[in-house]
Design an enzyme around this catalytic site. Structure first.
Site, PDB file in Angstrom:
ATOM      1  N   ASN A   1      90.212  58.635  52.124  1.00 58.64           N
ATOM      2  CA  ASN A   1      89.238  59.136  53.101  1.00 58.64           C
ATOM      3  C   ASN A   1      89.456  58.424  54.433  1.00 58.64           C
ATOM      4  OD1 ASN A   1      86.753  60.441  54.028  1.00 58.64           O
ATOM      5  ND2 ASN A   1      85.813  58.404  53.907  1.00 58.64           N
TER       6      ASN A   1
ATOM      7  N   HIS B   1      87.355  57.093  57.738  1.00 60.47           N
ATOM      8  CA  HIS B   1      85.986  56.770  58.164  1.00 60.47           C
ATOM      9  C   HIS B   1      86.030  56.246  59.604  1.00 60.47           C
ATOM     10  CE1 HIS B   1      81.814  55.565  57.846  1.00 60.47           C
ATOM     11  NE2 HIS B   1      82.165  54.420  58.424  1.00 60.47           N
TER      12      HIS B   1
ATOM     13  N   VAL C   1      79.957  54.840  48.555  1.00 60.79           N
ATOM     14  CA  VAL C   1      80.633  55.422  49.724  1.00 60.79           C
ATOM     15  C   VAL C   1      81.070  54.363  50.728  1.00 60.79           C
ATOM     16  CG1 VAL C   1      79.451  57.628  49.506  1.00 60.79           C
ATOM     17  CG2 VAL C   1      78.526  55.889  51.029  1.00 60.79           C
TER      18      VAL C   1
ATOM     19  N   GLU D   1      92.244  57.888  64.578  1.00 60.71           N
ATOM     20  CA  GLU D   1      92.213  58.501  63.236  1.00 60.71           C
ATOM     21  C   GLU D   1      93.440  59.385  63.037  1.00 60.71           C
ATOM     22  OE1 GLU D   1      88.513  60.404  62.025  1.00 60.71           O
ATOM     23  OE2 GLU D   1      87.388  59.199  63.459  1.00 60.71           O
TER      24      GLU D   1
HETATM   25  C1  4DW Z   1      80.929  60.627  52.977  1.00 59.36           C
HETATM   26  C2  4DW Z   1      80.072  59.886  52.189  1.00 59.36           C
HETATM   27  C3  4DW Z   1      78.801  60.369  51.898  1.00 59.36           C
HETATM   28  C4  4DW Z   1      78.366  61.578  52.351  1.00 59.36           C
HETATM   29  C5  4DW Z   1      79.242  62.323  53.139  1.00 59.36           C
HETATM   30  C6  4DW Z   1      80.515  61.838  53.435  1.00 59.36           C
HETATM   31  C7  4DW Z   1      82.296  60.068  53.317  1.00 59.36           C
HETATM   32  C8  4DW Z   1      83.467  60.485  52.413  1.00 59.36           C
HETATM   33  C9  4DW Z   1      83.034  60.989  51.097  1.00 59.36           C
HETATM   34  C10 4DW Z   1      82.698  62.310  50.871  1.00 59.36           C
HETATM   35  N1  4DW Z   1      82.244  62.427  49.594  1.00 59.36           N
HETATM   36  C11 4DW Z   1      82.276  61.229  48.989  1.00 59.36           C
HETATM   37  C12 4DW Z   1      82.770  60.290  49.896  1.00 59.36           C
HETATM   38  C13 4DW Z   1      82.861  58.932  49.443  1.00 59.36           C
HETATM   39  O1  4DW Z   1      83.280  58.009  50.136  1.00 59.36           O
HETATM   40  N2  4DW Z   1      82.462  58.658  48.166  1.00 59.36           N
HETATM   41  C14 4DW Z   1      81.997  59.599  47.352  1.00 59.36           C
HETATM   42  N3  4DW Z   1      81.899  60.901  47.742  1.00 59.36           N
HETATM   43  N4  4DW Z   1      81.556  59.287  46.133  1.00 59.36           N
HETATM   44  C15 4DW Z   1      76.970  62.082  52.022  1.00 59.36           C
HETATM   45  O2  4DW Z   1      76.143  61.325  51.561  1.00 59.36           O
HETATM   46  N5  4DW Z   1      76.666  63.389  52.219  1.00 59.36           N
HETATM   47  C16 4DW Z   1      75.347  63.958  51.986  1.00 59.36           C
HETATM   48  C17 4DW Z   1      75.068  65.092  52.884  1.00 59.36           C
HETATM   49  C18 4DW Z   1      75.775  66.249  52.825  1.00 59.36           C
HETATM   50  C19 4DW Z   1      75.568  67.371  53.757  1.00 59.36           C
HETATM   51  O3  4DW Z   1      74.614  67.381  54.534  1.00 59.36           O
HETATM   52  O4  4DW Z   1      76.406  68.303  53.723  1.00 59.36           O
HETATM   53  C20 4DW Z   1      75.209  64.423  50.554  1.00 59.36           C
HETATM   54  O5  4DW Z   1      74.101  64.307  50.023  1.00 59.36           O
HETATM   55  O6  4DW Z   1      76.205  64.878  49.965  1.00 59.36           O
HETATM   56  C1  GAR Z   2      86.009  62.272  61.616  1.00 55.55           C
HETATM   57  O1  GAR Z   2      85.649  61.496  62.725  1.00 55.55           O
HETATM   58  C2  GAR Z   2      85.898  61.463  60.339  1.00 55.55           C
HETATM   59  O2  GAR Z   2      86.247  60.119  60.506  1.00 55.55           O
HETATM   60  C3  GAR Z   2      84.438  61.618  60.032  1.00 55.55           C
HETATM   61  O3  GAR Z   2      84.160  62.954  60.310  1.00 55.55           O
HETATM   62  C4  GAR Z   2      84.992  63.398  61.369  1.00 55.55           C
HETATM   63  C5  GAR Z   2      85.686  64.671  60.929  1.00 55.55           C
HETATM   64  O4  GAR Z   2      86.378  65.225  62.011  1.00 55.55           O
HETATM   65  N1  GAR Z   2      84.163  61.290  58.665  1.00 55.55           N
HETATM   66  C6  GAR Z   2      83.059  60.686  58.260  1.00 55.55           C
HETATM   67  O5  GAR Z   2      82.158  60.396  59.030  1.00 55.55           O
HETATM   68  C7  GAR Z   2      82.999  60.389  56.791  1.00 55.55           C
HETATM   69  N2  GAR Z   2      81.875  59.569  56.504  1.00 55.55           N
HETATM   70  P1  GAR Z   2      87.483  66.334  61.768  1.00 55.55           P
HETATM   71  O6  GAR Z   2      86.811  67.442  60.950  1.00 55.55           O
HETATM   72  O7  GAR Z   2      87.816  66.826  63.151  1.00 55.55           O
HETATM   73  O8  GAR Z   2      88.642  65.707  61.069  1.00 55.55           O
END
Ligand code: 4DW
Ligand code: GAR
Length: 219
Positions: A109, A111, A146, A176
């Site tokens: 991923n 971040h 996460v 990124e």
């Molecule tokens: C991430 C982490 C949490 C949420 C959204 C993105 C970053 C990357 C990631 C996506 N899915 C993951 C990860 C991660 O690092 N680890 C795990 N899964 N286990 C998040 O909490 N999203 C919420 C909101 C979603 C929405 O509004 O669409 C959710 O409840 O899913």
């Molecule tokens: C990026 O800035 C990425 O780092 C972030 O979402 C954006 C996606 O942009 N991710 C998160 O915040 C995950 N927690 P993109 O759709 O243009 O790649």
């Protein structure tokens, strides 16, 4: 050269996907983007996949009754495409521990902060609020907790006194786009592996350059 079959999971605009697709077009790049999956049918990033002639799948969380059904559908499209590695690129659905464990050390991923600082959302506004002088982005292996997994590559940018969250986000996003293709290559070749929950780089052809980028750095 055998290229690792990779899926990119998106929810939105897909600029990191575009960077990965561009890298994967280069001769000798060790990963092939074989599939792009979006949980949102209207994700802008799907256009990048179509433009590159890459297969797409939509697994809409709203049309599945609950997370287990959503993740079973996700797993099915990944298996059907014989995917070996998964890249989350702005994929915003929280994945269960079971799903994360199934892809343990095969899912990465990006971040928008220098982890472990600023886990979660609104990282740029929080970095400005905290007054940090250096901010950046991290590519890491995914864990169910996460924004915690082993760090593969980081890139740093200065925080300017004139910065807004948007101007800082743009500078971080450019980083990124440079570190994500590099991290995917390190994982796809097997150069980056996880030992005791830290990434070790075996063959390290580029030395420190491979795992750390300082903006704007060498081209
Ligand atoms: C991430 C982490 C949490 C949420 C959204 C993105 C970053 C990357 C990631 C996506 N899915 C993951 C990860 C991660 O690092 N680890 C795990 N899964 N286990 C998040 O909490 N999203 C919420 C909101 C979603 C929405 O509004 O669409 C959710 O409840 O899913
Ligand atoms: C990026 O800035 C990425 O780092 C972030 O979402 C954006 C996606 O942009 N991710 C998160 O915040 C995950 N927690 P993109 O759709 O243009 O790649």
């Amino acid at each position: 050269m055998r290229r690792t079959r990779t899926a990119v999971l998106i929810s939105g605009r897909g600029s990191n996907l575009a960077a990965l697709l561009a890298a994967a077009r280069e001769p000798g790049y060790p990963a092939e983007i074989a599939l792009v999956v979006s949980n949102r049918p209207d994700a802008g990033g799907l256009g990048h996949a179509a433009g590159a002639g890459v297969a797409t799948a939509i697994v809409d969380h709203r049309s599945h009754a609950g997370k287990p059904a959503f993740e079973a559908a996700l797993q099915a499209v990944l298996e059907a495409a014989r995917i070996e590695l998964v890249c989350l690129a702005g994929f915003m659905r929280l994945l269960s521990e079971a799903f994360v464990e199934r892809w343990r050390d095969r899912m990465i991923n990006v971040h928008p902060s220098l982890l472990p600082s600023f886990r979660g959302l609104d990282t740029h506004a929080r970095a400005i609020e905290a007054g940090v002088r250096i901010h950046g982005a991290t590519v890491h292996f995914v864990r169910s907790d996460v924004d915690t997994g082993p760090i593969i590559v980081q890139g740093a940018v200065p925080v300017l006194s004139s910065d807004t969250a948007d101007s800082l986000a743009a500078r971080v996003l450019a980083v990124e786009h440079r570190i994500y293709p590099r991290a995917l290559a390190l994982v796809a070749t097997g150069a980056a592996t996880v030992v005791a929950e830290k990434v070790v780089l075996g063959a390290e052809p580029e030395g420190a350059e491979a795992r750390c980028l300082i903006w704007p750095g060498p081209a």
